[in-house]
Design an enzyme around this catalytic site. Structure first.
Site, PDB file in Angstrom:
ATOM      1  N   ASN A  66      43.938  44.890  33.916  1.00  0.00           N
ATOM      2  CA  ASN A  66      43.659  45.117  35.332  1.00  0.00           C
ATOM      3  C   ASN A  66      43.481  43.788  36.054  1.00  0.00           C
ATOM      4  OD1 ASN A  66      43.478  48.004  35.198  1.00  0.00           O
ATOM      5  ND2 ASN A  66      41.570  47.713  34.094  1.00  0.00           N
ATOM      6  N   HIS A  67      43.764  43.778  37.315  1.00  0.00           N
ATOM      7  CA  HIS A  67      43.412  42.661  38.185  1.00  0.00           C
ATOM      8  C   HIS A  67      42.368  43.197  39.145  1.00  0.00           C
ATOM      9  CE1 HIS A  67      46.970  39.898  37.350  1.00  0.00           C
ATOM     10  NE2 HIS A  67      47.107  40.934  36.529  1.00  0.00           N
ATOM     11  N   THR A  68      41.400  42.365  39.462  1.00  0.00           N
ATOM     12  CA  THR A  68      40.298  42.847  40.290  1.00  0.00           C
ATOM     13  C   THR A  68      40.780  43.316  41.664  1.00  0.00           C
ATOM     14  OG1 THR A  68      38.104  42.365  41.154  1.00  0.00           O
ATOM     15  CG2 THR A  68      39.689  40.549  41.168  1.00  0.00           C
TER      16      THR A  68
END
Length: 192
Positions: A66-68
Site C-alpha cells: 500500500n501507499h499511504t
C-alpha cells in the site's frame, strides 16, 4: 503439499493439514511467490487455520504494498530515508498499516484469489476463482468477484452455529478418523 512443512518465516503461521497446490511453480516457494510485500519491519502476520485448501496462484498482499492515502503524495518518501534525510524508524509511514491476514479453519481459497492486508476470513468459507478479498468474510460464506461479494451461506444458520461450536478441526486425529464419513457426508447430528 502440507504448507506447514515448508514455511520458515516465523510471521507465517499455518495449521495442521492445510494444503497448497501450485501448477505453475514449485509449491516450496510459497513464501516468495504467494506472500507478497511481507517485510519483517511491519511485524504483520499471515495466520492460516487447519484443514484449509489453497489453490494455485493465491496471493496474500501485505501492508507494504500500500501507499499511504493520508499524505498529500502517494510517493513512498520514507523508503528512501537516506536520500531525503528522514529517520529510518519512520519507514513504515510510507504505507497505510492495516492488520494481519487471518484465515479461519476449513477454508477453500480458489485459483488466483488475492487477499489483501487486514482481512479476516471466517471458518468454513469458500472464495471463488479470481476473487479479490478486501473486507472480512463471515464464517461459512461462499464469496466471489472483484471485490468479493457474498453469493450465499454454505448451510442453514443452525448448522453453522453447531459447526462453530464443535470446531471439529480441533478434535484429535482419532476422533476425526472416527467421524470422517459423517464430516464428508454432512451428518451434523452424528457430530454433536
Amino acid at each position: 503439499m502440507y504448507l506447514k512443512n515448508i514455511i520458515k518465516n516465523p510471521n507465517i503461521i499455518v495449521g495442521d493439514y492445510t494444503i497448497y497446490n501450485d501448477l505453475k511453480n514449485n509449491p516450496k516457494n510459497f513464501e516468495r511467490n504467494n506472500v507478497l510485500y511481507h517485510y519483517p519491519i511491519n511485524n504483520d502476520k499471515l495466520m492460516i487455520g487447519k484443514f484449509c485448501s489453497i489453490a494455485c496462484g493465491a496471493k496474500f498482499i501485505f501492508n507494504s504494498a500500500n501507499h499511504t492515502l493520508s499524505s498529500l503524495s502517494t510517493y513512498p518518501f520514507p523508503i528512501f530515508f537516506e536520500e531525503w534525510e528522514l529517520d529510518v524508524k519512520n519507514i513504515t509511514n510510507a504505507w497505510d498499516n492495516k492488520r494481519d491476514i487471518v484465515i479461519g479453519n476449513d477454508v477453500w481459497i480458489g485459483y488466483e484469489v488475492v487477499i489483501m492486508a487486514g482481512v479476516t476470513i471466517g471458518d468454513g468459507d469458500i472464495i471463488g476463482t479470481g476473487a479479490v478479498v478486501t473486507k472480512d468474510i463471515p464464517p461459512y460464506t461462499i464469496v466471489g468477484g472483484i471485490p468479493v461479494k457474498p453469493i450465499r451461506k454454505r448451510f442453514k444458520q443452525e448448522t453453522i452455529d453447531i459447526l462453530l461450536k464443535i470446531k471439529w478441526w480441533n478434535w484429535s486425529d482419532e476422533k476425526i478418523y472416527k467421524h470422517i464419513l459423517d464430516i464428508q457426508n454432512g451428518n451434523i447430528e452424528n457430530l454433536i
